[in-house]
Write an enzyme that holds these catalytic residues in place. Structure first.
Site, PDB file in Angstrom:
ATOM      1  N   GLN A 127       0.760  -1.107  -0.063  1.00 49.00           N
ATOM      2  CA  GLN A 127       0.050   0.187   0.093  1.00 49.00           C
ATOM      3  C   GLN A 127       0.889   1.141  -0.012  1.00 49.00           C
ATOM      4  OE1 GLN A 127      -2.682   0.440   3.217  1.00 49.00           O
ATOM      5  NE2 GLN A 127      -1.906   2.407   3.555  1.00 49.00           N
ATOM      6  N   SER A 130       1.771   6.842   2.276  1.00 47.95           N
ATOM      7  CA  SER A 130       2.672   7.786   2.621  1.00 47.95           C
ATOM      8  C   SER A 130       4.083   8.260   1.774  1.00 47.95           C
ATOM      9  CB  SER A 130       3.220   7.334   3.687  1.00 47.95           C
ATOM     10  OG  SER A 130       2.356   6.715   4.807  1.00 47.95           O
ATOM     11  N   SER A 162       5.535  -0.903   3.438  1.00 48.15           N
ATOM     12  CA  SER A 162       5.999  -2.116   4.028  1.00 48.15           C
ATOM     13  C   SER A 162       5.914  -3.166   2.890  1.00 48.15           C
ATOM     14  CB  SER A 162       4.773  -2.558   5.218  1.00 48.15           C
ATOM     15  OG  SER A 162       4.963  -1.633   6.273  1.00 48.15           O
ATOM     16  N   GLU A 245      -8.239  -1.112   7.093  1.00 50.75           N
ATOM     17  CA  GLU A 245      -7.037  -1.587   7.589  1.00 50.75           C
ATOM     18  C   GLU A 245      -7.092  -1.722   9.025  1.00 50.75           C
ATOM     19  OE1 GLU A 245      -3.993   1.597   7.302  1.00 50.75           O
ATOM     20  OE2 GLU A 245      -2.483   0.014   7.788  1.00 50.75           O
TER      21      GLU A 245
HETATM   22  C1  LIG Z   1       6.631   0.166  10.435  1.00 46.33           C
HETATM   23  C2  LIG Z   1       5.872   1.272   9.629  1.00 46.33           C
HETATM   24  C3  LIG Z   1       5.259   0.631   8.339  1.00 46.33           C
HETATM   25  C4  LIG Z   1       4.682   1.431   7.525  1.00 46.33           C
HETATM   26  N1  LIG Z   1       3.921   0.985   6.467  1.00 46.33           N
HETATM   27  C5  LIG Z   1       3.305   1.777   5.608  1.00 46.33           C
HETATM   28  C6  LIG Z   1       2.732   1.222   4.186  1.00 46.33           C
HETATM   29  O1  LIG Z   1       2.960   0.084   4.074  1.00 46.33           O
HETATM   30  N2  LIG Z   1       2.365   2.263   3.478  1.00 46.33           N
HETATM   31  C7  LIG Z   1       2.130   3.467   3.763  1.00 46.33           C
HETATM   32  O2  LIG Z   1       1.459   4.233   2.871  1.00 46.33           O
HETATM   33  N3  LIG Z   1       2.864   4.052   5.036  1.00 46.33           N
HETATM   34  C8  LIG Z   1       3.031   3.005   5.784  1.00 46.33           C
HETATM   35  N4  LIG Z   1       3.674   3.669   7.045  1.00 46.33           N
HETATM   36  C9  LIG Z   1       3.558   5.195   7.158  1.00 46.33           C
HETATM   37  C10 LIG Z   1       2.894   5.653   8.196  1.00 46.33           C
HETATM   38  O3  LIG Z   1       1.431   5.445   8.056  1.00 46.33           O
HETATM   39  C11 LIG Z   1       3.517   7.178   8.736  1.00 46.33           C
HETATM   40  O4  LIG Z   1       4.722   6.947   9.183  1.00 46.33           O
HETATM   41  C12 LIG Z   1       2.358   7.564   9.683  1.00 46.33           C
HETATM   42  O5  LIG Z   1       1.311   7.820   9.155  1.00 46.33           O
HETATM   43  C13 LIG Z   1       3.177   9.020  10.214  1.00 46.33           C
HETATM   44  O6  LIG Z   1       3.577   9.932   9.276  1.00 46.33           O
HETATM   45  P1  LIG Z   1       5.161  10.611   9.257  1.00 46.33           P
HETATM   46  O7  LIG Z   1       5.925   9.234   9.367  1.00 46.33           O
HETATM   47  O8  LIG Z   1       5.230  11.153   8.211  1.00 46.33           O
HETATM   48  O9  LIG Z   1       5.001  11.234  10.557  1.00 46.33           O
HETATM   49  P2  LIG Z   1       4.432  12.822  10.695  1.00 46.33           P
HETATM   50  O10 LIG Z   1       2.982  13.044  10.151  1.00 46.33           O
HETATM   51  O11 LIG Z   1       5.423  13.597  10.247  1.00 46.33           O
HETATM   52  O12 LIG Z   1       4.503  12.885  12.555  1.00 46.33           O
HETATM   53  C14 LIG Z   1       5.501  13.351  13.115  1.00 46.33           C
HETATM   54  C15 LIG Z   1       4.584  13.429  14.646  1.00 46.33           C
HETATM   55  O13 LIG Z   1       3.629  14.662  14.575  1.00 46.33           O
HETATM   56  C16 LIG Z   1       2.470  13.973  15.058  1.00 46.33           C
HETATM   57  N5  LIG Z   1       1.393  14.706  14.477  1.00 46.33           N
HETATM   58  C17 LIG Z   1       1.199  14.759  12.938  1.00 46.33           C
HETATM   59  N6  LIG Z   1       0.007  15.508  12.827  1.00 46.33           N
HETATM   60  C18 LIG Z   1      -0.586  15.546  13.725  1.00 46.33           C
HETATM   61  C19 LIG Z   1      -1.809  16.033  14.254  1.00 46.33           C
HETATM   62  N7  LIG Z   1      -2.604  16.612  13.360  1.00 46.33           N
HETATM   63  N8  LIG Z   1      -2.339  16.258  15.524  1.00 46.33           N
HETATM   64  C20 LIG Z   1      -1.475  15.919  16.463  1.00 46.33           C
HETATM   65  N9  LIG Z   1      -0.008  15.071  16.220  1.00 46.33           N
HETATM   66  C21 LIG Z   1       0.351  15.216  14.835  1.00 46.33           C
HETATM   67  C22 LIG Z   1       2.475  12.518  14.687  1.00 46.33           C
HETATM   68  O14 LIG Z   1       1.543  11.801  15.526  1.00 46.33           O
HETATM   69  C23 LIG Z   1       3.929  12.320  15.025  1.00 46.33           C
HETATM   70  O15 LIG Z   1       4.037  12.071  16.465  1.00 46.33           O
HETATM   71  C24 LIG Z   1       4.406   3.052   7.895  1.00 46.33           C
HETATM   72  C25 LIG Z   1       5.172   3.198   8.974  1.00 46.33           C
HETATM   73  C26 LIG Z   1       5.711   2.718   9.788  1.00 46.33           C
HETATM   74  C27 LIG Z   1       6.501   3.045  11.015  1.00 46.33           C
END
Ligand SMILES: Cc1cc2nc3c(=O)[nH]c(=O)nc-3n(C[C@H](O)[C@H](O)[C@H](O)COP(=O)(O)OP(=O)(O)OC[C@H]3O[C@@H](n4cnc5c(N)ncnc54)[C@H](O)[C@@H]3O)c2cc1C
Lengths: 408, 368
Positions: A127, A130, A162, A245
């Site tokens: 998927q 991100s 992933s 999901e």
């Molecule tokens: C092990 C793993 C597997 C993954 N697999 C997939 C996958 O298969 N496909 C895919 O598409 N994505 C995948 N992801 C991505 C995952 O969905 C994102 O990492 C997640 O949604 C957070 O986005 P970011 O990493 O950009 O963090 P950011 O959005 O930059 O967040 C940074 C911090 O800010 C906080 N924050 C952000 N916005 C807000 C808000 N509105 N209010 C309060 N706090 C906020 C967050 O909670 C976090 O603490 C995976 C991530 C991990 C760690």
């Protein structure tokens, strides 16, 4: 209110048990969890075996590789298979997230071709939502798809995908219009991951494994027939995927409690069973309440789904509580194990391995599929109906929205 | 598997909620606080007419012959309304004690009065653990003549008769029924943290009584009584949680600070999300307890302890954070927040507090 199996469900459970006894490997006590990568081949074999026996994707229609049964049958299956050491949830992202997207939006011919192979894991799916500049705010994504005749040309980058390195196909959300507001300019497709213009680079995780990836698109082409849903309808389609999901995860996400209970039952400190220690007992009781609460909440949700409802935003609850608990339990267990807690030598310290792996892996679970904070937002806004966050980008055309640090 | 209440049960609940929202706004509980009445007699008559005390009593004993699930949904609504009624004492405890331990003749005599609400009963439980400033229950029974004191008896002042746990000359515990309109028993109201659920001291001086049943099997009876009461109380606690979550949401949506609704601040939203999560886990555990009480006797001890511990934790969290979300208003006598906070405190200590129930829970887990 009734927890007993109906005669039909009991018969199904018996059938499942019989098959598992003959075909599944028992759990070995003290064995740590092998890494995601180590389990890949294993998982492929297991899924094929399950599919050949007719137990794959129990709630999918038969013509798409399922068994034409219900969510409840799936629950029975999960309950029974949990007693064995099989990688039964390994391809949950593909099957749990991409599956419903294909089921909902693909043509009949595509469904008949793709879904049975997905169910048996002959094809593996990932998927791709991100991006470096779009995680929690996934609708901020920038990977573009531009229409040329009856195909789309894709450029940009996905991240944290992933299993992309193993995947045959991926569901991808792209920006197709930058003139409208960010939620309206996206479109969903599925794409062949092995085709030219798609480059997958594994990212080493903090636990040393490399299960998630960067995926680069350079003029990768997608036929319009692989569009999922309307042009500009990508956000609605993505919400459907994300909702599924959470339902998919709620059944299989570990919360660490059974392992903790096992440890507490066997561990001695200074010659005394740790189970006599009042502080340990208090922790055990509190975590059991959460563990039982998640399980019972999932059952309530499934009852609602069985009555024709949709998995609601309530599913965020199990993800939120289970992920935090899993991490905290791992930490607590390692504390109980004292000076030997950090030693990663299975001969010296066989009980540690599981908790050490979990300590290093669980931070990712609190992020993947929506962070803790995003889960709380969802509960507050969508379940309780509280006001939305004020948004700085409201009403702006996507191209005019300022963007900050885009490198991850 | 069907993990929900039936449509009929939900209808009973909706009707109960409607009646209580009309007849028992939270202000009724505040009046009980201000006027130190034993209980709200008018309201008790109303709910008795609706048959609520009779729900889980068999028809042959004057009850409605419904099940515990119906009683659970009523409990949830009474909790939501912080009703100032002797329901816990008379229905969850005394009625159940009679059902569990009394002989058929005794049931035929007592249950119809309890079912109709004509009689209110209380229970003097043995203490779940003794605290260093003295015993809660020192009552002894010699040929069913009771002597000693029982403290912290919920609704002891309102009750017509008491079910008293007492130790006989041989040191065996049993339940005895004692008529409270007897000069051998002195009663005194004890002020509590939640005066809408009054407690009393009962002092017995050669008071006549009658053992329940043949006076045997106390331990099993008592454990089951606690488990049932734990599940029923957990529904009251869940009802309370739901009420305060609604209050916190409504208040913060209507209040503005820094030019926005207070409810739009993330700290407040996340606070409410945490309240909701705690309530929802507790509710699911209570549902499981309700099922176990009806259909899964073997699962009941663990299910009841789980329901009780979760409900105690959830109601404390929700009721204290509701005060926080109301700002200074939350700290006033006029606002309803403290009624729920007080009730949460009280309900978390009757029938044994969190440490006791965590121990019961752990014991079940480790011996399973
Ligand atoms: C092990 C793993 C597997 C993954 N697999 C997939 C996958 O298969 N496909 C895919 O598409 N994505 C995948 N992801 C991505 C995952 O969905 C994102 O990492 C997640 O949604 C957070 O986005 P970011 O990493 O950009 O963090 P950011 O959005 O930059 O967040 C940074 C911090 O800010 C906080 N924050 C952000 N916005 C807000 C808000 N509105 N209010 C309060 N706090 C906020 C967050 O909670 C976090 O603490 C995976 C991530 C991990 C760690």
């Amino acid at each position: 209110m009734d927890f007993k199996d109906t005669p039909e469900q009991a018969a199904f459970r018996a059938e499942v048990r019989q098959w598992l006894t003959a075909n599944a490997r028992p759990k070995q006590s003290g064995a740590g969890r092998p890494s995601q990568a180590e389990r890949y081949d294993d998982a492929k074999r297991w899924y094929k075996k399950v599919a050949d026996a007719g137990f794959a994707c129990l709630d999918w229609p038969k013509e798409y590789g399922g068994a034409g049964l219900s969510q409840i049958h799936k629950v029975i299956w999960s309950q029974e298979v949990a007693n064995y050491a099989e990688p039964d949830g390994y391809f949950v992202i593909g099957i749990g997230n991409c599956g419903p997207a294909i089921m909902h939006f693909a043509s009949e011919q595509q469904k008949q071709h793709l879904l049975p192979r997905m169910a048996s894991a002959e094809d593996v799916w990932c998927q791709m939502f991100s991006e470096p500049s779009a995680g929690s705010d996934v609708a901020g994504l920038r990977t573009s798809a531009v229409k040329q005749g009856d195909k789309w040309v894709v450029n940009g980058q996905k991240i944290w995908t992933s299993g992309a390195q193993h995947s045959d196909y991926g569901v991808i959300l792209c920006r197709t219009d930058t003139e409208v507001s960010k939620y309206r300019g996206m479109t969903m497709f599925y794409i062949d991951m092995r085709q030219p213009g798609v480059d997958v680079k594994p990212i080493k995780q903090m636990d040393g494994d490399a299960h998630f990836n960067e995926v680069f698109f350079n003029d990768a082409e997608i036929p319009d027939s692989q569009r999922l849903g309307e042009i500009g309808g990508g956000w609605g389609a993505a919400l459907l995927v994300l909702m599924n999901e959470r339902l998919a995860i709620s059944g299989v996400q570990p919360d660490g409690f059974p392992e903790l209970l096992q440890l507490v039952k066997t561990l001695q400190i200074d010659g005394e069973p740790v189970s006599d220690n009042p502080s340990v007992r208090e922790h055990l009781a509190d975590w059991y309440c959460q563990h039982a609460g998640i399980k019972a909440s999932t059952n309530r949700m499934l009852t609602a789904v069985a009555k024709g409802g949709m998995p609601g935003a309530e599913a965020a609850l199990g993800k939120l509580v289970g992920a935090v608990m899993n991490q905290d339990i791992a930490n607590y267990a390692l504390q109980l194990l004292g000076e030997s807690g950090p030693v990663m030598n299975p001969d010296f310290a066989p009980q540690q391995a599981h908790f050490q792996k979990t300590a290093l892996f669980s931070p990712g679970i609190r992020l993947a599929g929506g962070t803790d904070e995003v889960m709380r937002n969802i509960i507050a806004e969508q379940v309780l109906g509280m006001p939305q966050e004020p948004r700085a980008d409201k009403g702006m055309a996507f191209k005019d929205i300022p963007s900050g640090n885009q490198s991850a | 598997m069907n993990f929900d209440f039936s449509d009929d049960q939900k209808t009973i609940q909706d009707q109960a909620r409607l009646v209580l929202s009309r007849e028992c706004p939270p202000d009724r509980a505040r009046q009980a606080l201000e006027h130190a009445r034993a209980y709200d007699e008018t309201l008790w008559k109303q709910v008795a007419e609706l048959g609520w005390p009779a729900i889980a009593i068999d028809e042959e004993f004057g009850g409605l012959g419904m099940g515990y699930l119906e009683l659970c949904v009523i409990a949830q609504e009474l909790g939501r309304a912080v009703a100032p009624l002797p329901f816990t004492a008379s229905v969850y405890l005394a009625t159940e004690a009679v059902k569990l331990c009394a002989s058929d003749t005794q049931k035929a005599e007592w249950l119809p009065q309890l079912a109709s609400g004509d009689a209110i009963a209380c229970v003097a439980l043995p203490e779940t653990r003794s605290i260093n400033h003295g015993a809660i229950n020192t009552v002894t029974a010699s040929d069913a003549i009771l002597n000693g004191t029982a403290q912290a008896v919920l609704h002891g002042h309102a009750a017509d008769f008491a079910i008293v746990a007492a130790r006989d000359d041989a040191g065996r515990m049993a339940f005895y029924k004692a008529d409270l309109n007897n000069s051998a028993i002195q009663r005194q109201v004890q002020p509590t943290i939640d005066p809408s659920q009054a407690m009393a001291t009962l002092q017995f001086t050669d008071a006549p009584s009658e053992p329940l049943g043949n006076g045997e099997g106390f331990s099993h009876c008592y454990q089951q009584l606690l488990d049932r009461a734990a599940v029923l109380l957990s529904f009251e606690q869940i009802g309370g949680c739901e009420a305060v979550i609604d209050m916190a949401k409504t208040y913060t949506e209507g209040r503005y600070a820094f030019g926005r609704q207070v409810a739009s601040f993330q700290a407040i939203k996340h606070k409410l999300a945490d309240m909701f999560v705690a309530k929802e886990l507790a509710k699911s555990n209570a549902y499981y307890g309700a099922w176990a009480m009806t259909d899964g006797e073997r699962e009941l001890p663990l299910a009841a302890a789980t329901a009780r511990v979760s409900a105690i934790n959830a109601y404390y969290l929700c009721s204290k954070e509701n005060i926080q979300a109301h700002g200074g208003m939350g700290f006033t006598w006029e606002f309803d927040c403290h009624l729920y906070y007080r009730r949460a405190q009280l309900l978390s200590s009757v029938i044994g507090s969190a440490p006791v129930w965590k121990n019961r829970l752990t014991e079940q887990l480790l011996t399973a």
